[in-house]
Structure formats: structure tokens, C-alpha cells
Enzyme design. Structure first.
Site, PDB file in Angstrom:
ATOM      1  N   TRP A  82     101.709 -51.410  -6.603  1.00 35.70           N
ATOM      2  CA  TRP A  82     100.603 -51.660  -7.533  1.00 35.70           C
ATOM      3  C   TRP A  82      99.244 -51.361  -6.905  1.00 35.70           C
ATOM      4  CZ3 TRP A  82     104.247 -55.381  -6.178  1.00 35.70           C
ATOM      5  CH2 TRP A  82     103.888 -56.243  -5.129  1.00 35.70           C
ATOM      6  N   GLU A 120      99.843 -59.282 -10.666  1.00 34.15           N
ATOM      7  CA  GLU A 120      99.247 -60.601 -10.454  1.00 34.15           C
ATOM      8  C   GLU A 120     100.065 -61.707 -11.120  1.00 34.15           C
ATOM      9  OE1 GLU A 120      96.912 -61.646  -8.456  1.00 34.15           O
ATOM     10  OE2 GLU A 120      96.714 -59.592  -7.724  1.00 34.15           O
ATOM     11  N   TYR A 147      91.711 -67.763 -10.677  1.00 34.96           N
ATOM     12  CA  TYR A 147      92.098 -66.859  -9.594  1.00 34.96           C
ATOM     13  C   TYR A 147      92.617 -65.528 -10.137  1.00 34.96           C
ATOM     14  CZ  TYR A 147      95.089 -64.341  -6.478  1.00 34.96           C
ATOM     15  OH  TYR A 147      95.679 -63.320  -5.794  1.00 34.96           O
ATOM     16  N   ASP A 184      93.012 -67.671  -3.843  1.00 35.00           N
ATOM     17  CA  ASP A 184      94.347 -68.251  -3.935  1.00 35.00           C
ATOM     18  C   ASP A 184      94.622 -69.044  -2.667  1.00 35.00           C
ATOM     19  OD1 ASP A 184      94.710 -66.280  -2.026  1.00 35.00           O
ATOM     20  OD2 ASP A 184      96.540 -65.459  -2.936  1.00 35.00           O
ATOM     21  N   CYS A 221      96.715 -65.251  15.810  1.00 33.40           N
ATOM     22  CA  CYS A 221      95.285 -65.013  16.034  1.00 33.40           C
ATOM     23  C   CYS A 221      95.020 -63.751  16.847  1.00 33.40           C
ATOM     24  CB  CYS A 221      94.656 -66.220  16.717  1.00 33.40           C
ATOM     25  SG  CYS A 221      94.683 -67.725  15.701  1.00 33.40           S
TER      26      CYS A 221
END
Length: 366
Positions: free
Chosen positions: A26, A45, A125, A143, A201
Site C-alpha cells: 500500500w 488503515e 488516528y 497510534d 536503541c
């Protein structure tokens, strides 16, 4: 708000996303222009609500082949739509998507964010995500992944959703500067692949600026939400067959399982099951399982009961030709029993009284 400017703080995300973004069906190739197919964004979505990307991809591809335009979806009958959605769960999304497609087919796409929020199934959202990704509107889409990324980046204490309005206002200049579609998807991608509940991280383009990382608090920011203990239940799930037909509940118009066909069920906690009586109706069983829903857990005991003849079914129940069973949309629990019918079963060691099963499903006399 005492936060650094989003325009600068989020700048490393755009080039990172251009290098690292997943190839999803998409996603448009050109993220600087409006999406060539806003309908594809809408479908993705709605499908991605509470569902993992890996699960959605094959459904999305099949959906676009079956319903390539809003008009095609709007004209499809509900059983066909639910059958195409079968196994994806949260079936209300399929009905919302069909209704939204009907609105777009009849009136065209809304021209602003407020108009998108009026489409069925689009909350703040989802409407913002469609606006940003499909139309390049600087609409902040927040979200769970986005809230987690921003809570850590800005060291937001407590539930970041409480600061949603401030975060949306903070994000707008960055969306305008770096591109609404690119930056919106970059934040989503970072939360889905790097800044997960257990973050990596070392792979994060925002690590040097992340306030939670500097404070060594990524494990507690944002705080985990409390989940209510799921309700427990136990049922007999019954495939009742007679004269080449099977008895099922027709789809309800509303509720959790609206649009889906269902097998009859009997509360297994009521009464004590007994060994099947000799000469009683033939009955087969398979090992049970636990069906897990968002707020409940269901111990499922599957049965197949054969009768000599059909009876008049109670309201809401219908005898369906066995040959049509594969075409009906069923939820995951009921799909599982449908699949078991093609496998060898065993005489149950204990089962509910067949007469009680029949009486529970038969129309009242008189």
C-alpha cells in the site's frame, strides 16, 4: 510545552525512512506527491487496526484484486465482503470499510480532515493517517507506536495519550517541513521495527536526541497499561447435521460477530455431561481448545451430531446445505469446527444430552 522543536528533532527520521522502509503493497513509491490510490490507503488503515503487518499483507493483496475500487466494494453483498475478510478478525472493520467505500463512491473523497473523520470506521488516528499518507495533509496521526516513540523521545511521564492535543500541535511544523506522508510513515515504521516495547536503541536514528535513553528509562517510558482479567467461559460448539444440511445461526445485524455465520453453542458449565447413551444419536468429538478474545477466554468443546431428519429451527437459526458451508463467512472459532468436520472424530467420553441440544435449537411448539 518545554519540548525541542519537532522540525529539528525529527529531521533524521526522513532520510532513515528512505533507506530502511519496508516494501509494503500500500506504500507509494513517490512520498512527495499525493498517493495514486487513496482507496488502497483506506483499506490498509482499516486492516491494520489491531492487526500485525505480516498478517495484513496477503489479505490486502486479495482484497484489492477482489474489490479494486470503492465502487466495487460498495456494490458487493455483505456475505462476499465478510468472506473476503474471514480470518482477519474484528469484522466490524469490514462493514465500516464497505460503508466508507459507499460514501466515497457516491460523493467522492472528502476535502478535509473533518470530512474524513465522518467516514465510517475512521477515528482521529485513522482519519489523520489517511489524510497524511493519501493526500499529503499535515495531519498528525498518533497510534500506539507513535505515542511510544514520542513519549520516549520527549520523556513524557505517565500516559502520553493525555498529551495528544499538545503532541499533534508539536508535530505539525515537522510534517510540513519533511513531508506529511514520509514523516507519518517514518514514525510508524520506527515504532514498529526499532522503538518497540523492547527497543533497539543502537539502530535508532533518534537515539542521540532521545531523552528517555539518556535517562536510561526506555524500559519504563511509556508505562505499561493495565489489562483487565479476561472473563472465562466454557461451551459446547455443535455442528448439527441432518438430510445433507447443517444448522447455523444466520448473521446478526449488530454485535461483535455481526455479519458472520455461527454454530450453535451450549453453556458447558450448566449441568454435568454424561457418557453418550447407547442407541442415541451418533455424535463425534475432537480435542477442545481455548479461544482467546480481547476480553475473554472461551474453552471450546467441538461436537458433530447427526440426526435422522431436520426439525423446525428456532428463530435466527437456519438449515444450510452442506455444500454451501465453505462459502459462508465464519469467525476463527467457527472456521475451526468447519475444518474439523473433514477430519476423523471420536465418540466423546462425555457430552451433553442430544435431546437438550435439539430442544435448545428447535422452534417452540404451538
Amino acid at each position: 510545552m518545554p519540548w525541542p522543536a519537532a522540525l529539528n528533532l525529527l529531521a533524521p527520521l526522513a532520510p532513515w525512512f528512505d533507506r530502511m522502509r519496508r516494501d509494503l503493497p500500500w506504500r507509494a513509491h513517490n512520498l512527495d506527491a499525493p498517493h495514486p490510490d487513496p482507496y488502497a490507503v483506506l483499506v490498509s488503515e482499516l486492516m491494520l487496526q489491531q492487526t500485525q503487518v505480516a498478517t495484513v499483507v496477503p489479505y490486502f493483496n486479495r482484497w484489492l484484486e477482489r474489490f479494486p475500487t470503492p465502487q466495487a466494494l460498495a456494490e458487493a453483498d455483505e456475505d462476499t465482503v465478510h468472506k473476503a475478510w474471514e480470518g482477519l478478525g474484528y469484522y466490524r472493520r469490514a462493514r465500516f470499510l464497505k460503508a466508507a467505500a459507499a460514501s466515497v463512491a457516491a460523493e467522492g473523497w472528502p476535502e478535509d480532515l473533518e470530512g474524513l473523520t465522518r467516514l465510517p470506521g475512521l477515528g482521529p488516528y485513522s482519519a489523520a493517517a489517511v489524510g497524511a499518507i493519501a493526500f499529503q495533509w499535515p495531519a498528525p496521526a498518533l497510534d500506539g507506536n507513535a505515542f511510544r516513540v514520542l513519549a520516549r523521545l520527549l520523556l513524557i511521564e505517565g500516559d502520553p495519550k493525555i498529551r495528544a492535543a499538545e503532541l499533534r500541535a508539536w508535530l505539525v511544523p515537522a510534517l510540513e517541513a519533511h513531508g506529511p506522508s514520509r514523516l507519518t510513515q517514518a514514525i510508524m515504521e520506527l515504532g514498529a521495527t526499532v522503538c518497540t516495547p523492547t527497543p533497539d536503541c543502537g539502530a535508532c536514528p533518534l537515539a542521540d536526541a532521545c531523552a528517555a535513553r539518556r535517562a536510561e528509562r526506555t524500559g519504563e517510558i511509556p508505562p505499561a497499561g493495565k489489562r483487565a482479567k479476561p472473563k472465562e467461559s466454557s461451551i459446547w460448539l455443535v455442528a448439527m447435521e441432518a438430510e445433507g444440511h447443517l444448522l447455523l445461526h444466520a448473521p446478526a445485524a449488530k454485535g461483535l460477530l455481526a455479519g458472520l455465520w455461527r454454530w450453535p453453542t451450549i453453556d458447558a458449565s450448566e449441568g454435568v455431561p454424561q457418557p453418550p447413551l447407547p442407541g442415541s444419536f451418533p455424535m463425534l468429538a475432537w480435542p477442545g481448545w481455548t479461544q482467546v478474545y480481547t476480553h475473554r477466554r472461551e474453552a471450546v468443546n467441538p461436537l458433530h451430531l447427526r440426526l435422522n431428519a431436520r426439525f423446525q429451527a428456532a428463530g435466527g437459526l437456519r438449515w444450510i446445505p452442506a455444500a454451501d458451508l465453505s462459502t459462508l463467512p465464519l469467525g476463527k472459532r467457527d472456521q475451526r469446527l468447519r475444518g474439523l468436520l473433514a477430519t476423523p472424530g471420536q465418540t466423546p467420553l462425555e457430552a451433553p444430552d442430544p435431546g437438550a441440544l435439539i430442544r435448545a435449537c428447535a422452534a417452540p411448539l404451538g
